[in-house]
Design a protein around this motif. Structure first.
Motif, mmCIF file in Angstrom:
data_model
loop_
_atom_site.group_PDB
_atom_site.id
_atom_site.type_symbol
_atom_site.label_atom_id
_atom_site.label_comp_id
_atom_site.label_asym_id
_atom_site.label_seq_id
_atom_site.Cartn_x
_atom_site.Cartn_y
_atom_site.Cartn_z
ATOM 1 N N LEU A 192 -8.060 13.342 9.599
ATOM 2 C CA LEU A 192 -9.273 13.774 9.510
ATOM 3 C C LEU A 192 -10.255 12.322 9.606
ATOM 4 O O LEU A 192 -11.002 12.231 10.404
ATOM 5 N N GLY A 193 -9.701 11.367 9.180
ATOM 6 C CA GLY A 193 -10.412 10.161 9.108
ATOM 7 C C GLY A 193 -10.140 9.430 10.296
ATOM 8 O O GLY A 193 -11.170 8.740 10.938
ATOM 9 N N ILE A 194 -9.204 9.304 10.861
ATOM 10 C CA ILE A 194 -8.886 8.904 12.346
ATOM 11 C C ILE A 194 -9.849 9.608 13.374
ATOM 12 O O ILE A 194 -10.466 9.057 14.036
ATOM 13 N N ALA A 195 -9.967 10.974 13.257
ATOM 14 C CA ALA A 195 -10.518 11.629 14.030
ATOM 15 C C ALA A 195 -11.903 11.591 14.141
ATOM 16 O O ALA A 195 -12.850 11.442 14.858
ATOM 17 N N MET A 203 0.845 -1.265 0.027
ATOM 18 C CA MET A 203 0.104 0.124 -0.029
ATOM 19 C C MET A 203 0.896 1.414 0.127
ATOM 20 O O MET A 203 1.903 1.341 0.663
ATOM 21 N N SER A 204 0.434 2.143 -0.862
ATOM 22 C CA SER A 204 1.154 3.335 -0.862
ATOM 23 C C SER A 204 0.573 4.370 0.412
ATOM 24 O O SER A 204 -0.419 3.893 0.972
ATOM 25 N N ASN A 205 1.052 5.475 0.646
ATOM 26 C CA ASN A 205 0.677 6.436 1.685
ATOM 27 C C ASN A 205 -0.738 6.934 1.309
ATOM 28 O O ASN A 205 -1.435 7.214 2.148
ATOM 29 N N ARG A 206 -1.058 6.852 -0.141
ATOM 30 C CA ARG A 206 -2.275 7.497 -0.524
ATOM 31 C C ARG A 206 -3.377 6.326 -0.047
ATOM 32 O O ARG A 206 -4.509 6.571 0.239
ATOM 33 N N ASP A 207 -3.069 5.204 -0.320
ATOM 34 C CA ASP A 207 -3.918 3.899 0.306
ATOM 35 C C ASP A 207 -4.145 4.147 1.559
ATOM 36 O O ASP A 207 -5.205 3.591 1.739
ATOM 37 N N ILE A 208 -3.267 4.162 2.325
ATOM 38 C CA ILE A 208 -3.361 4.192 3.850
ATOM 39 C C ILE A 208 -4.206 5.490 4.083
ATOM 40 O O ILE A 208 -5.223 5.154 4.856
ATOM 41 N N ALA A 209 -4.120 6.630 3.615
ATOM 42 C CA ALA A 209 -5.023 7.684 3.746
ATOM 43 C C ALA A 209 -6.735 7.381 3.297
ATOM 44 O O ALA A 209 -7.553 7.570 3.928
ATOM 45 N N ALA A 210 -6.551 6.448 2.304
ATOM 46 C CA ALA A 210 -7.774 6.124 1.718
ATOM 47 C C ALA A 210 -8.583 5.305 2.606
ATOM 48 O O ALA A 210 -9.807 5.252 3.001
ATOM 49 N N PHE A 211 -7.838 4.364 3.355
ATOM 50 C CA PHE A 211 -8.358 3.334 4.442
ATOM 51 C C PHE A 211 -8.848 4.262 5.363
ATOM 52 O O PHE A 211 -10.161 3.935 5.681
ATOM 53 N N TRP A 212 -8.072 5.036 5.778
ATOM 54 C CA TRP A 212 -8.865 6.083 7.053
ATOM 55 C C TRP A 212 -9.840 6.903 6.645
ATOM 56 O O TRP A 212 -10.812 7.268 7.403
ATOM 57 N N SER A 213 -9.796 7.294 5.425
ATOM 58 C CA SER A 213 -10.975 8.374 5.046
ATOM 59 C C SER A 213 -12.138 7.392 4.898
ATOM 60 O O SER A 213 -13.176 7.870 5.086
ATOM 61 N N ILE A 214 -12.182 6.223 4.449
ATOM 62 C CA ILE A 214 -13.321 5.420 4.030
ATOM 63 C C ILE A 214 -13.957 4.683 5.423
ATOM 64 O O ILE A 214 -15.017 4.414 5.704
ATOM 65 N N MET A 233 3.669 7.555 8.897
ATOM 66 C CA MET A 233 3.276 8.825 8.717
ATOM 67 C C MET A 233 4.077 9.979 8.640
ATOM 68 O O MET A 233 3.903 10.864 7.979
ATOM 69 N N HIS A 234 5.549 9.824 9.290
ATOM 70 C CA HIS A 234 6.470 10.801 8.864
ATOM 71 C C HIS A 234 6.730 11.087 7.521
ATOM 72 O O HIS A 234 7.382 12.346 7.308
ATOM 73 N N SER A 235 6.323 10.139 6.469
ATOM 74 C CA SER A 235 6.819 10.378 4.966
ATOM 75 C C SER A 235 5.422 10.808 4.227
ATOM 76 O O SER A 235 5.790 10.866 3.077
ATOM 77 N N PHE A 236 4.216 11.017 5.017
ATOM 78 C CA PHE A 236 3.320 11.314 4.057
ATOM 79 C C PHE A 236 3.522 13.051 3.697
ATOM 80 O O PHE A 236 3.922 13.516 4.312
ATOM 81 N N GLN A 237 2.901 13.031 2.479
ATOM 82 C CA GLN A 237 2.681 14.443 2.127
ATOM 83 C C GLN A 237 1.541 15.125 2.626
ATOM 84 O O GLN A 237 0.669 14.314 3.467
ATOM 85 N N CYS A 238 1.300 16.428 2.616
ATOM 86 C CA CYS A 238 0.301 17.095 3.422
ATOM 87 C C CYS A 238 -1.041 16.649 3.264
ATOM 88 O O CYS A 238 -1.866 16.403 4.139
ATOM 89 N N ARG A 239 -1.348 16.240 1.833
ATOM 90 C CA ARG A 239 -2.934 15.799 1.658
ATOM 91 C C ARG A 239 -3.079 14.583 2.214
ATOM 92 O O ARG A 239 -4.117 14.292 2.737
ATOM 93 N N ASP A 240 -1.958 13.544 2.349
ATOM 94 C CA ASP A 240 -2.483 12.144 2.999
ATOM 95 C C ASP A 240 -2.421 12.216 4.544
ATOM 96 O O ASP A 240 -2.994 11.650 5.072
ATOM 97 N N LEU A 241 -1.476 13.309 4.986
ATOM 98 C CA LEU A 241 -1.356 13.387 6.449
ATOM 99 C C LEU A 241 -2.927 13.914 6.866
ATOM 100 O O LEU A 241 -3.283 13.742 8.128
ATOM 101 N N ALA A 242 -3.361 14.969 5.977
ATOM 102 C CA ALA A 242 -4.563 15.665 6.497
ATOM 103 C C ALA A 242 -5.826 14.391 6.319
ATOM 104 O O ALA A 242 -6.617 14.490 7.325
ATOM 105 N N GLN A 243 -5.593 13.842 5.318
ATOM 106 C CA GLN A 243 -6.879 12.838 5.010
ATOM 107 C C GLN A 243 -6.781 11.657 6.015
ATOM 108 O O GLN A 243 -7.797 11.421 6.640
ATOM 109 N N THR A 244 -5.728 11.424 6.442
ATOM 110 C CA THR A 244 -5.544 10.431 7.444
ATOM 111 C C THR A 244 -5.992 11.022 8.831
ATOM 112 O O THR A 244 -6.743 10.203 9.775
#
Length: 147
Positions: free
Chosen positions: A105-108, A51-62, A92-103
């Motif tokens: 928000l999804g966790i919150a 999984m890419s960082n974007r995929d991880i962010a998508a998981f938390w978003s969904i 998470m330390h290697s996430f770009q801004c979009r992926d960090l924000a999406q992750t």
């Protein structure tokens, strides 16, 4: 998008800006097909290493959207979610801004949903498992420390 070509006819412009859900197929798991938390966690666990960082962010978003859907229970759900949480915190330390924000928000949103009220759920209910991971074990502290 379209533009006029030399003959005055409209021509479709394609290229790097012509992105969509279909252009992402084949890169990582497509979480949009999941109907339940169990399906989502299972798909993520099966593809966690690729999984890419974007995929991880998508998981938390969904995840927060699927919490209201009831489905089959999985005795290994807690373990699968722990793996996703661990990978998220590690990378998470290697996430770009979009992926960090999406992750984030999804966790919150997930924490907000599972910590509402005093409703009791069965021990194997995904809501109870996630509540146990984030609210009772203070995993959210570990996650937000990583953010």
């Amino acid at each position: 998008k379209s533009a006029n070509n030399k003959s005055g006819k409209r021509a479709k412009i394609t290229g790097p800006r012509d992105r969509g859900a279909t252009s992402m197929q084949g890169r990582g798991p497509d979480f949009r097909t999941c109907q339940t938390v169990v399906e989502l966690a299972d798909l993520a666990r099966c593809h966690l290493d690729s999984m890419s960082n974007r995929d991880i962010a998508a998981f938390w978003s969904i995840l927060p959207r699927l919490l209201r859907n009831r489905g089959a229970q999985d005795p290994n759900l807690e373990e699968k979610l722990r793996c996703v949480i661990g990978t998220t915190c590690t990378r998470m330390h290697s996430f770009q801004c979009r992926d960090l924000a999406q992750t984030s928000l999804g966790i919150a949103k997930t924490i907000s949903q599972v910590s509402r009220g005093n409703q009791q759920y069965c021990a194997d209910d995904p809501l109870q498992i996630i509540r146990g991971l984030f609210v009772k074990e203070s995993q959210c502290s570990q996650v937000f420390d990583s953010i």
